[in-house]
Design an enzyme around this catalytic site. Structure first.
Site, mmCIF file in Angstrom:
data_model
loop_
_atom_site.group_PDB
_atom_site.id
_atom_site.type_symbol
_atom_site.label_atom_id
_atom_site.label_comp_id
_atom_site.label_asym_id
_atom_site.label_seq_id
_atom_site.Cartn_x
_atom_site.Cartn_y
_atom_site.Cartn_z
ATOM 1 N N GLY A 1 0.844 -1.187 0.000
ATOM 2 C CA GLY A 1 0.000 0.000 0.000
ATOM 3 C C GLY A 1 0.877 1.234 0.000
ATOM 4 O O GLY A 1 2.047 1.175 -0.370
ATOM 5 N N SER A 2 0.333 2.351 0.417
ATOM 6 C CA SER A 2 1.108 3.588 0.491
ATOM 7 C C SER A 2 0.225 4.643 1.129
ATOM 8 O O SER A 2 -0.933 4.396 1.467
ATOM 9 C CB SER A 2 1.556 4.027 -0.911
ATOM 10 O OG SER A 2 0.436 4.259 -1.746
ATOM 11 N N ASN A 3 0.769 5.815 1.300
ATOM 12 C CA ASN A 3 -0.038 6.927 1.788
ATOM 13 C C ASN A 3 0.565 8.247 1.339
ATOM 14 O O ASN A 3 1.726 8.296 0.892
ATOM 15 C CB ASN A 3 -0.197 6.875 3.311
ATOM 16 C CG ASN A 3 1.133 6.843 4.039
ATOM 17 O OD1 ASN A 3 1.857 7.840 4.073
ATOM 18 N ND2 ASN A 3 1.486 5.691 4.620
ATOM 19 N N THR B 1 -1.415 7.298 -4.452
ATOM 20 C CA THR B 1 -1.495 6.227 -3.472
ATOM 21 C C THR B 1 -2.677 5.335 -3.815
ATOM 22 O O THR B 1 -3.385 5.570 -4.792
ATOM 23 C CB THR B 1 -1.622 6.800 -2.050
ATOM 24 O OG1 THR B 1 -1.621 5.739 -1.100
ATOM 25 C CG2 THR B 1 -2.890 7.610 -1.878
#
Length: 332
Positions: free
Chosen positions: A228-230, A297
């Protein structure tokens, strides 16, 4: 021209030759030129770029036009990740199994079947022809830069996991365009790769007896604990100095084609952008310029929808759509 190296304030610059084909083993090229592909009806011209590397080995590429900028970026990226670029080229051409074998659980074989059946490379060639001129130029120049690095280094002197491999070779602008198109399939076609590659028409009158087990379908949205990411945007009322800030925090791997590559690209008076690209991308994917910063994201948005179509009882290679039988299109 013989190479020369000058270190100034932690920055290394090296001149590595001209269109005559002079080469060097210096690790940090500054000015590179390469004859561009020509026809008898077109005059010869050259790519030119300046690459400066800081003490952390980040390449800062400058050129007077987009083809030269792509050339310098391709050269710099190939210095650091040539094997990954060559590996990607083999994959997007649908030739992985020919060089790497079928792979675990037929990974490479199934990928080749899907890429060839859906004509990844051919559709990328069509899209390359329709690109905006600047993007087309940087794409073409990028391939030329990678190939110049290979010519300067020599296939027998390439180091890394591809050293001595029989699939080392030049890449094309279509390969570079296909790199980008392949990325767009990661959360759609890629999770269904095995289903597409192994699909067979029912062998009996009972369709359900020959359908694949749906439990084998890989959800294209990975579990939050896996990847994932942000990204965080902070307004000026929340920062100590009153400026707007953006934090991009992509959770991508540290190796392979999905690794980010840091770089600074400049065309004086035209472009000045700093950030990261996925390996094989000739442009900055996440970064900033003097006026704007951007990131991206994951989200819960639906990127595609899967449908189950009823097969024609009279023809296992046709399906029913609004009650009408439509034949499947064969691809060989």
């Amino acid at each position: 021209a013989p190479p020369s190296t000058t270190a100034v304030s932690g920055t290394t610059e090296t001149s590595i030759g001209d269109s005559s084909g002079a080469s060097t083993t210096e690790p940090a090229p500054t000015t590179t030129t390469e004859p561009a592909p020509t026809t008898t009806a077109e005059p010869a011209w050259t790519y030119a770029a300046t690459v400066r590397r800081t003490e952390h080995n980040v390449p800062h590429i400058s050129a007077s036009e987009y083809s030269g900028l792509g050339f310098g970026y391709g050269y710099a990226m190939a210095e650091d990740h040539y094997c990954t670029l060559a590996d990607l080229a083999v994959q997007v051409r649908g030739e992985a199994a020919a060089h790497f074998g079928a792979g675990e659980n037929d990974r490479w074989l199934n990928q080749d079947l899907v890429y060839q059946a859906l004509d990844l490379h051919g559709s990328a060639a069509t899209e390359l022809e329709g690109l905006e001129p600047d993007i087309a130029d940087v794409t073409i120049g990028f391939a030329a830069g990678v190939n110049r690095f290979l010519a300067d280094t020599g296939a027998d002197s390439i180091v890394g996991y591809c050293a001595g491999a029989d699939w080392i070779g030049e890449i094309t602008p279509v390969d570079v365009a296909a790199f980008a198109k392949r990325l767009s399939w990661l959360a759609s076609i890629d999770p269904m790769m095995d289903f597409i590659a192994t699909a067979q028409p029912p062998a009996s009158g009972d369709e359900s007896a020959d359908l694949p087990d749906p439990s084998g379908f890989r959800n294209p949205m990975p579990a939050p604990t896996e990847t994932g990411s942000n990204a965080w945007a902070i307004g000026p009322e929340r920062t100590a100095d009153g400026t707007t800030m953006l934090l991009g925090n992509p959770h991508f791997p540290w190796q392979g084609a999905l690794r980010f590559y840091e770089a600074h690209l400049t065309i004086p008076g035209e472009l000045d952008v700093y950030g990261m690209s996925l390996i094989g991308s000739p442009v900055i994917n996440i970064g900033f310029n003097a006026d704007v910063a951007w990131s991206h994201t994951v989200s819960a948005g639906r990127r595609f929808t899967a449908y189950t179509l009823e097969l024609d009882p009279a023809d296992a290679t046709a399906y029913l759509y609004d009650g009408e039988s439509r034949p499947m299109t064969p691809v060989t």
